[in-house]
Design an enzyme around this catalytic site. Structure first.
Site, PDB file in Angstrom:
ATOM      1  N   THR A 184     -30.560 -37.124  10.163  1.00  0.00           N
ATOM      2  CA  THR A 184     -29.499 -36.367   9.505  1.00  0.00           C
ATOM      3  C   THR A 184     -29.740 -36.187   8.013  1.00  0.00           C
ATOM      4  OG1 THR A 184     -27.995 -37.308  11.094  1.00  0.00           O
ATOM      5  CG2 THR A 184     -27.003 -36.388   9.141  1.00  0.00           C
TER       6      THR A 184
ATOM      7  N   THR B  22     -31.452 -42.977  11.054  1.00  0.00           N
ATOM      8  CA  THR B  22     -31.036 -44.365  10.820  1.00  0.00           C
ATOM      9  C   THR B  22     -31.338 -45.305  11.988  1.00  0.00           C
ATOM     10  OG1 THR B  22     -28.826 -43.830  11.608  1.00  0.00           O
ATOM     11  CG2 THR B  22     -29.188 -43.746   9.226  1.00  0.00           C
ATOM     12  N   ASP B  23     -31.407 -44.736  13.211  1.00  0.00           N
ATOM     13  CA  ASP B  23     -31.510 -45.624  14.392  1.00  0.00           C
ATOM     14  C   ASP B  23     -32.677 -46.598  14.298  1.00  0.00           C
ATOM     15  OD1 ASP B  23     -29.438 -44.117  15.302  1.00  0.00           O
ATOM     16  OD2 ASP B  23     -30.377 -43.503  17.186  1.00  0.00           O
TER      17      ASP B  23
HETATM   18  N1  DGL Z   1     -30.273 -40.536  16.245  1.00  0.00           N
HETATM   19  C1  DGL Z   1     -30.311 -40.481  14.848  1.00  0.00           C
HETATM   20  C2  DGL Z   1     -31.644 -40.894  14.273  1.00  0.00           C
HETATM   21  O1  DGL Z   1     -31.871 -42.052  14.058  1.00  0.00           O
HETATM   22  C3  DGL Z   1     -29.904 -39.165  14.251  1.00  0.00           C
HETATM   23  C4  DGL Z   1     -28.860 -39.380  13.236  1.00  0.00           C
HETATM   24  C5  DGL Z   1     -29.335 -40.187  12.050  1.00  0.00           C
HETATM   25  O2  DGL Z   1     -29.996 -39.662  11.167  1.00  0.00           O
HETATM   26  O3  DGL Z   1     -29.053 -41.368  12.022  1.00  0.00           O
HETATM   27  O4  DGL Z   1     -32.478 -40.062  14.015  1.00  0.00           O
END
Ligand code: DGL
Length: 411
Positions: free
Chosen positions: A86, A161-162
């Site tokens: 994001t 972030t995951d």
């Molecule tokens: N699923 C998430 C990721 O880690 C998308 C949202 C985010 O940026 O945290 O890419």
């Protein structure tokens, strides 16, 4: 060709009812049968349309020409290397859509204040959701960092972030020396939402990238207020909440600093070295095994098949069922290096207290103190990729990049 386009205000008929809103552009992640709509209440929805009717054409169709000011010789240069998630997006205020930021101009437009902090060089290494991250991509990021370290004073890596903390740990081990700060940053809420953390996180990350830090750090919201971020050591940090903006916490240690208007290191940190040394090899034949009551020994054995190493996330002080001991013994005898971390996350592994722990230790399992399981997993990959078996066994429980409390590992 469809007579509607991104930016148009439309009415969409679906099996579930009628929706009105601004049509958003789709991305590489979008399902082709789905249209994205920014509803009047500000939320984005993906819906399968039966029919789309344009109520109002988008007002401004011309691409906004973006430019960045000429480099300011009094400011340092910071490289932003996008990887996805994001945070690597910016909002097009015309359509409300979130696009990947591809260039220095995009970042400078998304967070104009960073122009006052640094001259920005920016590029996208790749654009993925971080659940799709792989060890080979960690290596790609590491090479990009090495390249940029010769051209700028600090590096910011926007990342989903995951799995951001796995990447932070991998980079921490791959760089025994850094001549620039390497700062990973993400956002829990996308930049088109009023509660987005993207803005403060990115600005704070750029501020840390200008410091004299010589290690890998993660910079994310410190609290649910929008004022300060914590600077976490790359081998100590974990995502501890699915959605809160202050989801990232340093575990078993304090964050190394705080950054808001001012930047303050509050713990000891590694200072910039005069060179950047990259040791990128990884051996992917490592398992991370979460033990659970009722886990069949056969499942455990299958997870060890063909592996050179494994990290067990044991219960409590570092346990698995006692009937696993023969399988552990056999694997160790066959040359698999097995480390023990704890599901508890907080506190140290201690294999000396209960009989199962002692049996595992006698079988050759290496206790890993308060090292985070994911960090231990990445560390074992890195050690196996670069050292012989005896050295790997010696170094796995040692403190190489601040991944352990200074207290010794209980052997
Ligand atoms: N699923 C998430 C990721 O880690 C998308 C949202 C985010 O940026 O945290 O890419």
């Amino acid at each position: 060709m469809a007579d509607y386009e991104p930016g148009d205000y439309v009415e969409v008929q679906t099996k579930k009812g009628v929706f009105r809103g601004v049509l958003l552009p789709t991305s590489q992640f979008s399902d082709r049968n789905v249209v994205l709509l920014k509803l009047d209440n500000g939320y984005n929805v993906g819906i399968v349309p039966d029919q789309i009717r344009v109520l109002r054409k988008g007002t401004q169709k011309k691409k906004i020409k973006k430019s960045v000011p000429a480099p300011n010789p009094n400011l340092p240069t910071v490289s932003i290397l996008g990887t996805g998630g994001t945070i690597a997006s910016y909002v097009d205020y015309r359509t409300g859509a979130v696009h990947p930021a591809l260039s220095a101009e995009d970042f400078a437009y998304a967070v104009p204040e960073i122009r006052n902090e640094a001259n920005i060089r920016a590029r996208l290494i790749f654009n993925i959701l971080s659940e799709d991250m792989k060890p080979e991509y960690w290596i790609k990021i590491a090479h990009a960092i090495k390249e940029e370290s010769e051209r700028s004073e600090g590096i910011v890596i926007p990342h989903g972030t995951d799995t951001m903390t796995y990447t932070a740990a991998a980079l921490s081990f791959m760089f025994p020396k850094l001549s620039v700060p390497v700062v990973l940053v993400g956002s829990q809420r996308s930049s088109d939402r009023p509660s987005s953390d993207a803005y403060i996180n990115l600005l704070s990350a750029v501020r840390v990238a200008k410091s004299d830090l010589g290690e890998v750090a993660v910079v994310m919201h410190a609290t649910s207020n929008d004022d300060v971020c914590h600077i976490h050591r790359g081998t100590r940090v974990r995502k501890m909440h699915t959605s809160r903006r202050d989801a990232f916490k340093s575990i078993n240690s304090a964050p190394i600093g705080v950054v808001g208007e001012e930047l303050k290191f509050t713990e000891e940190y590694v200072k910039k070295s005069d060179e950047t040394v990259l040791v990128p090899s990884l051996d992917e034949k490592v398992s991370l095994i979460y033990y659970y009551p009722g886990m069949p020994v056969s499942v455990f054995e299958r997870m060890l098949e063909g592996m050179h190493g494994a990290i067990i996330m044991g219960t409590g002080l570092g346990h698995v069922a006692s009937d696993f001991v023969p399988a552990v013994k056999k694997a160790v005898k066959d040359g698999v290096i097995i480390g023990m971390a704890s599901q508890c996350l907080y506190g140290q592994v201690n294999l000396n207290v209960y009989s199962t722990g002692r049996e595992l230790k006698n079988a050759g399992v290496i206790p890993l103190g308060d090292m985070l399981p994911e960090v231990a997993y990445v560390k074992l990959m890195w050690l196996l990729g670069n050292y012989d078996e005896e050295e790997v066994k010696r170094l796995l429980p040692e403190n190489l990049r601040g991944e352990l409390a200074s207290r010794r590992v209980l052997q």
